[in-house]
Motif scaffolding. Structure first.
Motif, PDB file in Angstrom:
ATOM      1  N   ILE A 274       0.837  -1.190   0.000  1.00  0.00           N
ATOM      2  CA  ILE A 274       0.000   0.000   0.000  1.00  0.00           C
ATOM      3  C   ILE A 274       0.879   1.251   0.000  1.00  0.00           C
ATOM      4  CG2 ILE A 274      -1.837   1.236   1.175  1.00  0.00           C
ATOM      5  CD1 ILE A 274      -2.657  -1.526   0.196  1.00  0.00           C
ATOM      6  N   SER A 275       0.692   2.110  -0.979  1.00  0.00           N
ATOM      7  CA  SER A 275       1.390   3.406  -0.992  1.00  0.00           C
ATOM      8  C   SER A 275       0.581   4.412  -0.183  1.00  0.00           C
ATOM      9  CB  SER A 275       1.557   3.915  -2.427  1.00  0.00           C
ATOM     10  OG  SER A 275       2.363   3.034  -3.181  1.00  0.00           O
ATOM     11  N   GLY A 276       1.234   5.050   0.787  1.00  0.00           N
ATOM     12  CA  GLY A 276       0.569   6.057   1.600  1.00  0.00           C
ATOM     13  C   GLY A 276      -0.053   5.530   2.880  1.00  0.00           C
ATOM     14  N   GLY A 277       0.111   4.230   3.153  1.00  0.00           N
ATOM     15  CA  GLY A 277      -0.481   3.674   4.364  1.00  0.00           C
ATOM     16  C   GLY A 277      -0.037   2.247   4.598  1.00  0.00           C
ATOM     17  N   LEU A 278      -0.785   1.542   5.424  1.00  0.00           N
ATOM     18  CA  LEU A 278      -0.462   0.165   5.789  1.00  0.00           C
ATOM     19  C   LEU A 278      -1.439  -0.804   5.127  1.00  0.00           C
ATOM     20  CD1 LEU A 278      -0.086   0.709   9.662  1.00  0.00           C
ATOM     21  CD2 LEU A 278       1.630   1.088   7.883  1.00  0.00           C
ATOM     22  N   GLY A 279      -1.106  -2.097   5.180  1.00  0.00           N
ATOM     23  CA  GLY A 279      -2.066  -3.107   4.788  1.00  0.00           C
ATOM     24  C   GLY A 279      -1.718  -3.864   3.537  1.00  0.00           C
ATOM     25  N   VAL A 280      -2.754  -4.394   2.896  1.00  0.00           N
ATOM     26  CA  VAL A 280      -2.583  -5.241   1.719  1.00  0.00           C
ATOM     27  C   VAL A 280      -3.764  -5.045   0.771  1.00  0.00           C
ATOM     28  CG1 VAL A 280      -3.738  -7.179   2.853  1.00  0.00           C
ATOM     29  CG2 VAL A 280      -2.236  -7.621   0.925  1.00  0.00           C
ATOM     30  N   TRP A 281      -3.469  -5.056  -0.518  1.00  0.00           N
ATOM     31  CA  TRP A 281      -4.476  -5.066  -1.568  1.00  0.00           C
ATOM     32  C   TRP A 281      -4.030  -6.145  -2.541  1.00  0.00           C
ATOM     33  CZ3 TRP A 281      -9.230  -3.304  -2.408  1.00  0.00           C
ATOM     34  CH2 TRP A 281      -9.724  -3.240  -3.698  1.00  0.00           C
ATOM     35  N   GLY A 282      -4.551  -7.353  -2.337  1.00  0.00           N
ATOM     36  CA  GLY A 282      -4.108  -8.491  -3.115  1.00  0.00           C
ATOM     37  C   GLY A 282      -5.271  -9.243  -3.726  1.00  0.00           C
ATOM     38  N   SER A 283      -4.966 -10.375  -4.342  1.00  0.00           N
ATOM     39  CA  SER A 283      -6.010 -11.156  -4.998  1.00  0.00           C
ATOM     40  C   SER A 283      -5.588 -12.612  -5.086  1.00  0.00           C
ATOM     41  CB  SER A 283      -6.301 -10.606  -6.399  1.00  0.00           C
ATOM     42  OG  SER A 283      -5.140 -10.688  -7.218  1.00  0.00           O
ATOM     43  N   ALA A 284      -6.548 -13.458  -5.421  1.00  0.00           N
ATOM     44  CA  ALA A 284      -6.284 -14.885  -5.589  1.00  0.00           C
ATOM     45  C   ALA A 284      -7.436 -15.508  -6.347  1.00  0.00           C
ATOM     46  CB  ALA A 284      -6.115 -15.576  -4.239  1.00  0.00           C
ATOM     47  N   SER A 285      -7.136 -16.556  -7.095  1.00  0.00           N
ATOM     48  CA  SER A 285      -8.191 -17.445  -7.570  1.00  0.00           C
ATOM     49  C   SER A 285      -8.249 -18.608  -6.589  1.00  0.00           C
ATOM     50  CB  SER A 285      -7.902 -17.925  -8.992  1.00  0.00           C
ATOM     51  OG  SER A 285      -6.624 -18.527  -9.079  1.00  0.00           O
ATOM     52  N   LEU A 286      -9.339 -19.341  -6.563  1.00  0.00           N
ATOM     53  CA  LEU A 286      -9.475 -20.379  -5.556  1.00  0.00           C
ATOM     54  C   LEU A 286     -10.425 -21.467  -6.005  1.00  0.00           C
ATOM     55  CD1 LEU A 286     -11.874 -19.488  -2.616  1.00  0.00           C
ATOM     56  CD2 LEU A 286     -11.838 -18.194  -4.757  1.00  0.00           C
ATOM     57  N   VAL A 287     -10.273 -22.638  -5.378  1.00  0.00           N
ATOM     58  CA  VAL A 287     -11.254 -23.708  -5.439  1.00  0.00           C
ATOM     59  C   VAL A 287     -11.642 -24.035  -4.009  1.00  0.00           C
ATOM     60  CG1 VAL A 287     -10.546 -24.713  -7.639  1.00  0.00           C
ATOM     61  CG2 VAL A 287      -9.371 -25.420  -5.546  1.00  0.00           C
ATOM     62  N   LYS A 288     -12.883 -24.458  -3.798  1.00  0.00           N
ATOM     63  CA  LYS A 288     -13.355 -24.753  -2.448  1.00  0.00           C
ATOM     64  C   LYS A 288     -14.361 -25.892  -2.517  1.00  0.00           C
ATOM     65  CE  LYS A 288     -16.802 -21.043  -2.730  1.00  0.00           C
ATOM     66  NZ  LYS A 288     -17.343 -19.804  -2.092  1.00  0.00           N
ATOM     67  N   ARG A 289     -14.456 -26.626  -1.429  1.00  0.00           N
ATOM     68  CA  ARG A 289     -15.383 -27.746  -1.365  1.00  0.00           C
ATOM     69  C   ARG A 289     -15.658 -28.065   0.105  1.00  0.00           C
ATOM     70  NH1 ARG A 289     -16.571 -31.938  -5.043  1.00  0.00           N
ATOM     71  NH2 ARG A 289     -15.962 -30.408  -6.632  1.00  0.00           N
ATOM     72  N   SER A 290     -16.895 -28.403   0.406  1.00  0.00           N
ATOM     73  CA  SER A 290     -17.275 -28.760   1.768  1.00  0.00           C
ATOM     74  C   SER A 290     -17.092 -30.258   1.999  1.00  0.00           C
ATOM     75  CB  SER A 290     -18.729 -28.373   2.046  1.00  0.00           C
ATOM     76  OG  SER A 290     -18.897 -26.978   1.986  1.00  0.00           O
ATOM     77  N   SER A 291     -16.717 -30.620   3.224  1.00  0.00           N
ATOM     78  CA  SER A 291     -16.581 -32.013   3.637  1.00  0.00           C
ATOM     79  C   SER A 291     -17.072 -32.148   5.064  1.00  0.00           C
ATOM     80  CB  SER A 291     -15.123 -32.481   3.555  1.00  0.00           C
ATOM     81  OG  SER A 291     -14.693 -32.588   2.222  1.00  0.00           O
ATOM     82  N   PHE A 292     -17.641 -33.303   5.369  1.00  0.00           N
ATOM     83  CA  PHE A 292     -18.149 -33.546   6.720  1.00  0.00           C
ATOM     84  C   PHE A 292     -17.257 -34.576   7.394  1.00  0.00           C
ATOM     85  CE2 PHE A 292     -20.862 -35.266  10.021  1.00  0.00           C
ATOM     86  CZ  PHE A 292     -21.502 -34.125  10.511  1.00  0.00           C
ATOM     87  N   LEU A 293     -16.687 -34.187   8.541  1.00  0.00           N
ATOM     88  CA  LEU A 293     -15.805 -35.076   9.290  1.00  0.00           C
ATOM     89  C   LEU A 293     -16.622 -35.842  10.323  1.00  0.00           C
ATOM     90  CD1 LEU A 293     -12.913 -36.058   9.867  1.00  0.00           C
ATOM     91  CD2 LEU A 293     -12.707 -34.185  11.523  1.00  0.00           C
ATOM     92  N   LEU A 294     -16.722 -37.173  10.110  1.00  0.00           N
ATOM     93  CA  LEU A 294     -17.466 -38.023  11.035  1.00  0.00           C
ATOM     94  C   LEU A 294     -16.646 -38.269  12.294  1.00  0.00           C
ATOM     95  CD1 LEU A 294     -18.697 -40.570   8.358  1.00  0.00           C
ATOM     96  CD2 LEU A 294     -20.122 -38.895   9.559  1.00  0.00           C
ATOM     97  N   LYS A 295     -17.347 -38.355  13.436  1.00  0.00           N
ATOM     98  CA  LYS A 295     -16.667 -38.533  14.710  1.00  0.00           C
ATOM     99  C   LYS A 295     -15.901 -39.860  14.761  1.00  0.00           C
ATOM    100  CE  LYS A 295     -19.896 -35.789  17.478  1.00  0.00           C
ATOM    101  NZ  LYS A 295     -20.862 -35.810  18.613  1.00  0.00           N
ATOM    102  N   ARG A 296     -14.899 -39.846  15.603  1.00  0.00           N
ATOM    103  CA  ARG A 296     -14.112 -41.063  15.812  1.00  0.00           C
ATOM    104  C   ARG A 296     -14.989 -42.173  16.352  1.00  0.00           C
ATOM    105  NH1 ARG A 296      -8.840 -41.393  19.824  1.00  0.00           N
ATOM    106  NH2 ARG A 296      -8.145 -43.483  19.217  1.00  0.00           N
ATOM    107  N   PRO A 297     -14.891 -43.380  15.781  1.00  0.00           N
ATOM    108  CA  PRO A 297     -15.731 -44.486  16.264  1.00  0.00           C
ATOM    109  C   PRO A 297     -15.475 -44.761  17.741  1.00  0.00           C
ATOM    110  CG  PRO A 297     -14.680 -45.043  14.177  1.00  0.00           C
ATOM    111  CD  PRO A 297     -14.072 -43.765  14.645  1.00  0.00           C
ATOM    112  N   SER A 298     -16.538 -45.020  18.483  1.00  0.00           N
ATOM    113  CA  SER A 298     -16.404 -45.278  19.921  1.00  0.00           C
ATOM    114  C   SER A 298     -16.004 -46.729  20.154  1.00  0.00           C
ATOM    115  CB  SER A 298     -17.734 -44.989  20.633  1.00  0.00           C
ATOM    116  OG  SER A 298     -18.774 -45.745  20.062  1.00  0.00           O
TER     117      SER A 298
END
Length: 298
Positions: A274-298
């Motif tokens: 950033i010119s004149g201050g702090l921080g970030v001005w960036g970018s990204a492409s992405l892939v995402k997917r949901s997953s369900f984590l099943l509990k450890r078997p008792s």
């Protein structure tokens, strides 16, 4: 006689200590206000989550809402075409976003920004990376293993891969627990089970005790490869998760180095764009997917 001989020496020592104390420099509490811009543009996602903040004095109790500036002038252009922006109140003080909420960040596009706030003028630009796809996406359901050692995966359940993005030095991987409360409502058929923390490996190399609150639900990592074999120890909760892989531009990557995956709170001016201050001005492409984590078997 013995007490008389000691007392003058003690008195001189006390007076000398008081004199030296009076000569010490005061604790530095003065500060110069600076303006910070925070914006990561994600290809295919809404243009949002842009924040303009001010630094606060260390003598005050820090409140994120007090740092947010809602009256800044924020001008974003995409390849020279202005995109109207609006401030929206919300958690942590609010954010700036595109007035047209149907707008989506485009790939291979130069996004520039000019911010004017409290007498400061901040500028920055980023070119968004090209999109990419999963070749081996995360599985919809993942079974937490019953074995005592959780440091290594027991099968290929956590193996994911994606297509390469040219000129990408490092891919950033983020795993977020989307719901730390509900568990059974996602099952088929639904149950009334509540969520809980995972069984931790021993030793726990993934312990984040005492770090930022954000690390409670999200774990960040990085790899130079287009394949990742995740280990069970990074999961802190069971239940619904989202795995994201980012192909960052240089500004986003340097910001990732700066904050240490969310575990660092210092700032290095050399890693900001950033010119004149702090921080970030960036970018990204992405892939995402949901997953369900099943509990450890008792």
């Amino acid at each position: 006689m013995k007490l008389r001989s000691i007392f003058p020496g003690v008195l001189i020592a006390v007076l000398l200590a008081l004199a030296l104390t009076g000569c010490e420099d005061p604790v530095p509490t003065d500060y110069t206000e600076e303006i910070m811009l925070e914006g990561i543009l994600l290809v295919g996602e809404p243009l949002q989550d842009i924040r303009v903040l001010r630094t606060l004095p260390v003598t005050d109790t820090f409140r994120f809402e007090q740092a947010i500036l809602s009256d800044a002038s924020v001008v974003v252009t995409a390849d020279g075409v202005d995109i109207p922006m609006s401030f929206v109140s919300g958690p942590n003080g609010g954010m700036y976003r595109a007035t047209d909420t149907s707008y989506r960040v485009r790939a291979n596009t130069v996004y520039s920004v000019v911010v004017q706030a409290r007498g400061s003028r901040l500028t920055a630009s980023t070119r968004t990376p090209q999109p990419f796809q999963w070749t081996t996406p995360p599985k919809a359901f993942i079974q937490f293993p019953p074995k005592d050692s959780l440091l290594l995966p027991v099968d290929d359940s956590l193996l994911v891969s994606w297509t390469p993005v040219p000129s990408t030095e490092l891919y950033i991987i983020g795993l977020t627990c989307l719901d730390t409360t509900n568990y059974g409502s996602y099952l088929i058929p639904p149950t009334g089970d509540t969520n809980e923390r995972t069984t931790r490996p021993s030793p726990d190399f993934f312990d984040r005790s005492g770090t930022l609150v954000a690390n409670e639900r999200t774990t960040l990592g990085a790899t130079p490869f287009t394949t990742s074999q995740t280990v069970w120890g990074i999961f802190r909760w069971y239940g619904m998760h989202e795995l994201r892989v980012y192909a960052p531009d240089r500004a986003f990557l340097e910001w990732f180095y700066l904050v240490g995956g969310g575990r660092r709170s210092s700032y290095d001016y050399r890693l900001g764009n950033i010119s004149g201050g702090l921080g970030v001005w960036g970018s990204a492409s992405l892939v995402k997917r949901s997953s369900f984590l099943l509990k450890r078997p008792s």
